[in-house]
Design a protein around this motif. Structure first.
Motif, PDB file in Angstrom:
ATOM      1  N   ALA A   1       0.996  -1.145   0.012  1.00  0.00           N
ATOM      2  CA  ALA A   1      -0.065   0.050   0.002  1.00  0.00           C
ATOM      3  C   ALA A   1       0.916   1.388  -0.010  1.00  0.00           C
ATOM      4  N   GLY A   2       2.222   1.225  -0.028  1.00  0.00           N
ATOM      5  CA  GLY A   2       2.851   2.494  -0.470  1.00  0.00           C
ATOM      6  C   GLY A   2       3.852   2.903   0.739  1.00  0.00           C
ATOM      7  N   ASN A   3       4.191   2.016   1.622  1.00  0.00           N
ATOM      8  CA  ASN A   3       5.229   2.362   2.734  1.00  0.00           C
ATOM      9  C   ASN A   3       6.566   2.477   2.138  1.00  0.00           C
ATOM     10  N   ASP A   4       6.967   1.775   1.325  1.00  0.00           N
ATOM     11  CA  ASP A   4       7.969   1.732   0.548  1.00  0.00           C
ATOM     12  C   ASP A   4       8.351   2.976  -0.031  1.00  0.00           C
ATOM     13  N   TYR A   5       7.402   3.654  -0.652  1.00  0.00           N
ATOM     14  CA  TYR A   5       7.525   4.848  -1.229  1.00  0.00           C
ATOM     15  C   TYR A   5       7.517   6.013  -0.218  1.00  0.00           C
ATOM     16  N   ASN A   6       6.677   5.880   0.906  1.00  0.00           N
ATOM     17  CA  ASN A   6       6.884   6.874   1.825  1.00  0.00           C
ATOM     18  C   ASN A   6       8.272   6.931   2.188  1.00  0.00           C
ATOM     19  N   TYR A   7       8.591   6.035   2.536  1.00  0.00           N
ATOM     20  CA  TYR A   7      10.274   5.798   3.210  1.00  0.00           C
ATOM     21  C   TYR A   7      11.257   6.538   2.215  1.00  0.00           C
ATOM     22  N   TYR A   8      10.912   6.032   0.946  1.00  0.00           N
ATOM     23  CA  TYR A   8      11.837   6.677  -0.206  1.00  0.00           C
ATOM     24  C   TYR A   8      11.787   8.125  -0.089  1.00  0.00           C
ATOM     25  N   LEU A   9      10.583   8.748   0.027  1.00  0.00           N
ATOM     26  CA  LEU A   9      10.476  10.147  -0.073  1.00  0.00           C
ATOM     27  C   LEU A   9      11.129  10.947   1.408  1.00  0.00           C
ATOM     28  N   LYS A  10      11.017  10.142   2.236  1.00  0.00           N
ATOM     29  CA  LYS A  10      11.500  10.670   3.795  1.00  0.00           C
ATOM     30  C   LYS A  10      12.909  10.687   3.664  1.00  0.00           C
ATOM     31  N   THR A  11      13.592   9.688   3.046  1.00  0.00           N
ATOM     32  CA  THR A  11      14.958   9.880   3.025  1.00  0.00           C
ATOM     33  C   THR A  11      15.674  10.492   1.902  1.00  0.00           C
ATOM     34  N   GLY A  12      14.754  11.307   1.087  1.00  0.00           N
ATOM     35  CA  GLY A  12      15.367  12.263   0.093  1.00  0.00           C
ATOM     36  C   GLY A  12      15.669  11.358  -1.203  1.00  0.00           C
ATOM     37  N   GLY A  13      15.221  10.160  -1.297  1.00  0.00           N
ATOM     38  CA  GLY A  13      15.499   9.444  -2.402  1.00  0.00           C
ATOM     39  C   GLY A  13      16.661   8.525  -2.494  1.00  0.00           C
ATOM     40  N   ALA A  14      17.354   8.634  -1.367  1.00  0.00           N
ATOM     41  CA  ALA A  14      18.530   7.952  -1.204  1.00  0.00           C
ATOM     42  C   ALA A  14      18.499   6.292  -0.803  1.00  0.00           C
ATOM     43  N   PHE A  15      17.231   6.083  -0.665  1.00  0.00           N
ATOM     44  CA  PHE A  15      17.023   4.493  -0.146  1.00  0.00           C
ATOM     45  C   PHE A  15      17.365   3.719  -1.263  1.00  0.00           C
ATOM     46  N   LEU A  16      18.412   2.920  -0.616  1.00  0.00           N
ATOM     47  CA  LEU A  16      18.987   1.904  -1.653  1.00  0.00           C
ATOM     48  C   LEU A  16      19.787   2.401  -2.877  1.00  0.00           C
ATOM     49  N   GLY A  17      19.873   3.660  -3.128  1.00  0.00           N
ATOM     50  CA  GLY A  17      20.973   4.502  -3.927  1.00  0.00           C
ATOM     51  C   GLY A  17      19.690   4.336  -5.303  1.00  0.00           C
ATOM     52  N   PHE A  18      18.548   4.299  -5.401  1.00  0.00           N
ATOM     53  CA  PHE A  18      17.918   4.721  -6.607  1.00  0.00           C
ATOM     54  C   PHE A  18      18.152   6.030  -6.944  1.00  0.00           C
ATOM     55  N   PRO A  19      18.199   6.278  -8.262  1.00  0.00           N
ATOM     56  CA  PRO A  19      18.487   7.630  -8.588  1.00  0.00           C
ATOM     57  C   PRO A  19      17.017   8.431  -8.722  1.00  0.00           C
ATOM     58  N   SER A  20      16.073   7.656  -9.418  1.00  0.00           N
ATOM     59  CA  SER A  20      14.810   8.193  -9.711  1.00  0.00           C
ATOM     60  C   SER A  20      13.502   7.560  -8.992  1.00  0.00           C
ATOM     61  N   PHE A  21      12.319   8.205  -8.848  1.00  0.00           N
ATOM     62  CA  PHE A  21      11.115   7.494  -8.276  1.00  0.00           C
ATOM     63  C   PHE A  21      10.878   6.240  -9.176  1.00  0.00           C
ATOM     64  N   PRO A  22      10.890   6.582 -10.586  1.00  0.00           N
ATOM     65  CA  PRO A  22      10.337   5.490 -11.386  1.00  0.00           C
ATOM     66  C   PRO A  22      11.315   4.091 -11.417  1.00  0.00           C
ATOM     67  N   SER A  23      12.697   4.502 -11.133  1.00  0.00           N
ATOM     68  CA  SER A  23      13.332   3.338 -11.125  1.00  0.00           C
ATOM     69  C   SER A  23      13.268   2.677  -9.702  1.00  0.00           C
ATOM     70  N   PHE A  24      12.916   3.245  -8.758  1.00  0.00           N
ATOM     71  CA  PHE A  24      12.541   2.630  -7.488  1.00  0.00           C
ATOM     72  C   PHE A  24      11.233   1.963  -7.404  1.00  0.00           C
ATOM     73  N   ILE A  25      10.245   2.539  -8.309  1.00  0.00           N
ATOM     74  CA  ILE A  25       8.976   1.852  -8.480  1.00  0.00           C
ATOM     75  C   ILE A  25       9.200   0.470  -9.070  1.00  0.00           C
ATOM     76  N   GLU A  26      10.050   0.400 -10.133  1.00  0.00           N
ATOM     77  CA  GLU A  26      10.230  -0.884 -10.724  1.00  0.00           C
ATOM     78  C   GLU A  26      11.043  -1.822  -9.836  1.00  0.00           C
TER      79      GLU A  26
END
Length: 359
Positions: free
Chosen positions: A167-192
């Protein structure tokens, strides 16, 4: 006279067809709940389906006013009452499955195992984003342990349904960490990456023998109160919903591919939470919903949230407000629907042939 007889006979036949049709629908309804009497429901995921696994001392779901509609007190559901799990179990003719946390207390009668088990945990995702709860992979491993301990047999699993909520907790965490979570450069790549890990989890469940594996589509995150607060709860955030559309498109492609590659009896399906949410939010009055975006339970200021209390001077002072009619409000808090909201979503899911998804 002959023409009148002809019309009379046609009218009688039409009436007979209507009656037969009604009887068939009733039989289908009855058969749906009698079908596969040994079927169980196993639930994995997050707060949208968690019915009490989260830790009591940490999560708001165990605080007043959560649970005020059902069962009348906080029991760990992230709502004023029932959540999606309860409605899915109802459709299957089951009691809501017991929580894994409750089973670990050794206080649950073994006959309650016949409904399945809920491993979902509020605040978690497909990745390790929470220090307070297990991600979906760990939840699946908990089921594997129960199988190894003969709590559930391979036959139990084969006859059962697995439901996975992302339901989106991964995405909430990604945004809170400024996109640095797991080193993904963009939101679309993190969605993948989220879809890839979700797919891995679905395959993991398949390897256990589940013949029906259902995964929820992502709800319109841009319509959650935490996103609509900036417009005073007047409109959804289209940018967020565009990203949700990408998630759901990739999920659909993945599930389609899994079904094409499956050589056994396993079937993967998607529960279309997104369209059901949007249908209710676009036509709230048809579900007796009067407040579609503003949450029912809110903190008295930005530093507080639903369930917050002030413990200064040893006195508990409520720092939240609750609306008068949760049953006419779609959202309960900043993230979760009310029981009425979930009921409306469930009704929309039924319209879209829920039987085909779950059976």
């Amino acid at each position: 006279m002959d023409s009148q007889k002809h019309l009379f006979i046609l009218s009688c036949l039409s009436l007979l067809l209507v009656l037969l049709s009604g009887q068939m629908e009733m039989q289908v309804e009855a058969t749906r709940h009698l079908n596969h009497p040994s079927k169980k429901l196993f639930v994995f995921g997050d707060s949208y389906v968690d019915t009490g696994n989260s830790i009591k001392t940490i999560f708001d779901s165990w605080k007043v006013p959560y649970g005020i509609t059902f069962p009348g007190k906080p029991v760990g559901r992230f709502s004023d009452g029932r959540v999606l799990t309860d409605f899915l179990a109802k459709y299957l003719g089951l009691k809501s499955p017991i929580t894994h946390n409750l089973w670990n207390t050794n206080t649950v009668p073994k006959h309650d195992l016949k409904y399945g088990m809920n491993f979902a945990y509020g605040g978690t995702g497909v990745f390790e984003i929470s220090s307070t709860g297990p991600n979906v992979t760990t939840q699946i491993n908990s089921l594997i342990k129960l199988i190894q301990e003969n709590v559930y047999t391979p036959s139990d699993i084969t006859k059962s349904i697995a439901y996975v909520s992302v339901a989106g907790n991964d995405y909430n965490y990604y945004l809170k960490t400024g996109g640095a979570f797991l080193g993904f450069p963009s939101f679309p790549s993190f969605i993948e990456s989220v879809i890839e890990q979700t797919t891995t989890n679905l395959i993991h469940l398949q390897s256990l023998g589940f013949e029906r594996i259902v995964v929820g589509a992502l709800q319109p995150l841009g319509c959650l109160p935490q996103a609509t607060a900036e417009t005073s709860f007047q409109s959804c955030n289209s940018t967020f919903n565009d990203l949700v559309a990408l998630h759901n498109n990739l999920l659909n492609q993945s599930v389609t591919k899994l079904n094409q590659e499956t050589n056994d009896h396993t079937t993967f399906t998607i529960l279309d939470i997104f369209d059901s949410f949007k249908s209710v939010l676009n036509h709230p009055s048809s579900h007796n919903i009067k407040e579609r975006l503003k949450p029912c339970c809110v903190g008295v200021s930005s530093e507080y949230k639903c369930g917050s209390v002030d413990y200064k001077n040893l006195n508990k002072v409520k720092k939240y407000l609750v609306c008068e009619n949760p049953e006419s409000t779609f959202f309960w808090d900043q993230l979760h629907p009310t029981q009425a909201g979930w009921n409306a979503v469930y009704n929309e899911l039924e319209k879209k042939d829920l039987y085909q998804v779950l059976y």
